[in-house]
Scaffold this motif. Structure first.
Motif, PDB file in Angstrom:
ATOM      1  N   HIS A  70      -8.861  -3.197  -9.176  1.00  0.00           N
ATOM      2  CA  HIS A  70      -8.319  -1.841  -9.134  1.00  0.00           C
ATOM      3  C   HIS A  70      -6.789  -1.855  -9.167  1.00  0.00           C
ATOM      4  O   HIS A  70      -6.158  -1.053  -9.877  1.00  0.00           O
ATOM      5  CB  HIS A  70      -8.804  -1.125  -7.874  1.00  0.00           C
ATOM      6  N   LEU A  71      -6.180  -2.776  -8.409  1.00  0.00           N
ATOM      7  CA  LEU A  71      -4.719  -2.853  -8.382  1.00  0.00           C
ATOM      8  C   LEU A  71      -4.153  -3.211  -9.754  1.00  0.00           C
ATOM      9  O   LEU A  71      -3.143  -2.650 -10.196  1.00  0.00           O
ATOM     10  CB  LEU A  71      -4.265  -3.876  -7.335  1.00  0.00           C
ATOM     11  N   LYS A  73      -5.612  -2.682 -12.621  1.00  0.00           N
ATOM     12  CA  LYS A  73      -5.856  -1.523 -13.486  1.00  0.00           C
ATOM     13  C   LYS A  73      -4.767  -0.471 -13.300  1.00  0.00           C
ATOM     14  O   LYS A  73      -4.258   0.110 -14.279  1.00  0.00           O
ATOM     15  CB  LYS A  73      -7.226  -0.928 -13.165  1.00  0.00           C
ATOM     16  N   TYR A  74      -4.374  -0.237 -12.038  1.00  0.00           N
ATOM     17  CA  TYR A  74      -3.363   0.782 -11.768  1.00  0.00           C
ATOM     18  C   TYR A  74      -1.987   0.390 -12.315  1.00  0.00           C
ATOM     19  O   TYR A  74      -1.124   1.253 -12.509  1.00  0.00           O
ATOM     20  CB  TYR A  74      -3.262   1.048 -10.263  1.00  0.00           C
ATOM     21  N   GLN A  75      -1.779  -0.915 -12.558  1.00  0.00           N
ATOM     22  CA  GLN A  75      -0.518  -1.336 -13.169  1.00  0.00           C
ATOM     23  C   GLN A  75      -0.374  -0.751 -14.568  1.00  0.00           C
ATOM     24  O   GLN A  75       0.738  -0.527 -15.058  1.00  0.00           O
ATOM     25  CB  GLN A  75      -0.452  -2.874 -13.244  1.00  0.00           C
ATOM     26  N   THR A  77      -2.612   2.017 -15.790  1.00  0.00           N
ATOM     27  CA  THR A  77      -2.991   3.425 -15.858  1.00  0.00           C
ATOM     28  C   THR A  77      -2.185   4.304 -14.912  1.00  0.00           C
ATOM     29  O   THR A  77      -2.199   5.528 -15.035  1.00  0.00           O
ATOM     30  CB  THR A  77      -4.478   3.595 -15.525  1.00  0.00           C
ATOM     31  N   GLY A  78      -1.464   3.681 -13.977  1.00  0.00           N
ATOM     32  CA  GLY A  78      -0.783   4.430 -12.937  1.00  0.00           C
ATOM     33  C   GLY A  78      -1.710   4.676 -11.766  1.00  0.00           C
ATOM     34  O   GLY A  78      -2.937   4.593 -11.881  1.00  0.00           O
ATOM     35  N   GLN A  79      -1.130   4.965 -10.614  1.00  0.00           N
ATOM     36  CA  GLN A  79      -1.910   5.210  -9.414  1.00  0.00           C
ATOM     37  C   GLN A  79      -2.751   6.466  -9.578  1.00  0.00           C
ATOM     38  O   GLN A  79      -2.349   7.419 -10.245  1.00  0.00           O
ATOM     39  CB  GLN A  79      -0.981   5.388  -8.211  1.00  0.00           C
ATOM     40  N   PRO A  80      -3.928   6.520  -8.963  1.00  0.00           N
ATOM     41  CA  PRO A  80      -4.667   7.787  -8.937  1.00  0.00           C
ATOM     42  C   PRO A  80      -3.855   8.848  -8.218  1.00  0.00           C
ATOM     43  O   PRO A  80      -2.997   8.531  -7.390  1.00  0.00           O
ATOM     44  CB  PRO A  80      -5.949   7.439  -8.184  1.00  0.00           C
ATOM     45  N   LYS A  83      -2.992   8.734  -4.444  1.00  0.00           N
ATOM     46  CA  LYS A  83      -2.179   7.649  -3.903  1.00  0.00           C
ATOM     47  C   LYS A  83      -0.686   7.801  -4.192  1.00  0.00           C
ATOM     48  O   LYS A  83       0.133   7.096  -3.605  1.00  0.00           O
ATOM     49  CB  LYS A  83      -2.652   6.311  -4.483  1.00  0.00           C
ATOM     50  N   LYS A  84      -0.323   8.678  -5.109  1.00  0.00           N
ATOM     51  CA  LYS A  84       1.088   8.852  -5.449  1.00  0.00           C
ATOM     52  C   LYS A  84       1.850   9.340  -4.225  1.00  0.00           C
ATOM     53  O   LYS A  84       1.350  10.145  -3.445  1.00  0.00           O
ATOM     54  CB  LYS A  84       1.224   9.820  -6.613  1.00  0.00           C
ATOM     55  N   PRO A 207     -13.717   5.113  -6.640  1.00  0.00           N
ATOM     56  CA  PRO A 207     -12.499   5.930  -6.749  1.00  0.00           C
ATOM     57  C   PRO A 207     -12.787   7.389  -7.094  1.00  0.00           C
ATOM     58  O   PRO A 207     -12.063   8.284  -6.643  1.00  0.00           O
ATOM     59  CB  PRO A 207     -11.712   5.230  -7.868  1.00  0.00           C
TER      60      PRO A 207
END
Length: 265
Positions: A70-71, A73-75, A77-80, A83-84, A207
């Motif tokens: 997940h971490l 992936k967020y690199q 796609t950006g944080q969900p 979480k921002k 998520p």
């Protein structure tokens, strides 16, 4: 309700909040139904750790591999959205507030006690909202007139512990809950000040469940504050099983349930 504005303290782990927390606070302090003023911000000055890729490269387990995925992936796609983070200086109702920095003291048992300075500040408030400091125990719980409120993303009468929403998804539950509880010395066993059941039957991942739980959270805080002040709460609720970080078996169950829900779409 009280004739005077309700004096609110917020407990945080840093000088910023997640987006879902920001929305929760906006819902309370910009509510037309309840007159609440933020008077105190207490910030955890201890190192609360982080959820970086490096932390998931030690003592790998299948659960940590999933979190690492997940971490990574967020690199890209950006944080969900939930979480921002927003710094307090960019939120209007945090302007010109004195901030108290304090380091919690771990107890011999479960939980953290707050410093005497923090307790004295809480004693001058009507209610507190906890977004930090882990499991709070001791004098802080009774220092605000109406206690400390905290979110539990789950129905604590069935699912206590963590991770939020994960175990409901794994077990194929059609719904999950969002609870605002008035904290006591027990773990996820406080009086229920507000509750909402959320449909997750067609959510295709953990998520996705989290997103629904956090999206449903803001409107509950004004209800919880009102119920706490008026005493309209479910006291001493029956509590469910206590869940912890998923085992390898539970992580495999998650992957199987995720594939099943994708195939059922």
């Amino acid at each position: 309700m009280t004739e005077e504005p309700i004096r609110v303290a917020v407990l945080l782990n840093s000088e910023s909040v997640n987006e879902w927390q920001r929305r929760v606070l906006v819902s309370l302090f910009e509510s037309e139904e309840i007159d609440a003023n933020l008077v105190t911000v207490i910030i955890n000055s201890a190192d609360t750790g982080d959820s970086t890729i490096r932390t998931h490269l030690s003592e790998l387990s299948l659960w940590k591999v999933l979190r690492l995925f997940h971490l990574l992936k967020y690199q890209f796609t950006g944080q969900p959205w939930y979480k921002k983070r927003t710094v307090l200086s960019d939120i209007d109702f945090f302007d010109d507030l004195d901030k108290i920095y304090t380091q919690p003291q771990p107890t011999d048992g479960l939980g953290n006690e707050l410093s005497s300075e923090a307790v004295e500040c809480l004693d001058k408030t009507d209610i507190a909202v906890r977004f930090g400091f882990g499991i709070v125990v001791g004098d802080a719980l009774t220092a605000p007139t109406y206690g400390i409120l905290s979110y539990h993303h789950g129905d604590l009468r069935r699912y206590r512990g963590r991770p939020a929403g994960f175990h409901e998804f794994v077990r194929g539950e059609p719904t999950a809950g969002v609870t605002v509880q008035k904290l006591n010395e027990s773990l996820d066993g406080g009086d229920i000040a507000a509750f909402r059941e959320i449909d997750i039957h067609d959510a295709t991942s953990w998520p996705a469940v989290l997103s629904r739980l956090y999206e449903a959270s803001p409107d509950l805080l004004p209800i919880a504050v009102t119920n706490c002040v008026t005493g309209n709460m479910q006291t001493d609720p029956d509590t469910g099983a206590l869940y912890t970080i998923p085992s390898t078996r539970e992580t495999l169950m998650y992957l199987r349930e995720k594939m099943k829900r994708y195939s059922d779409r």
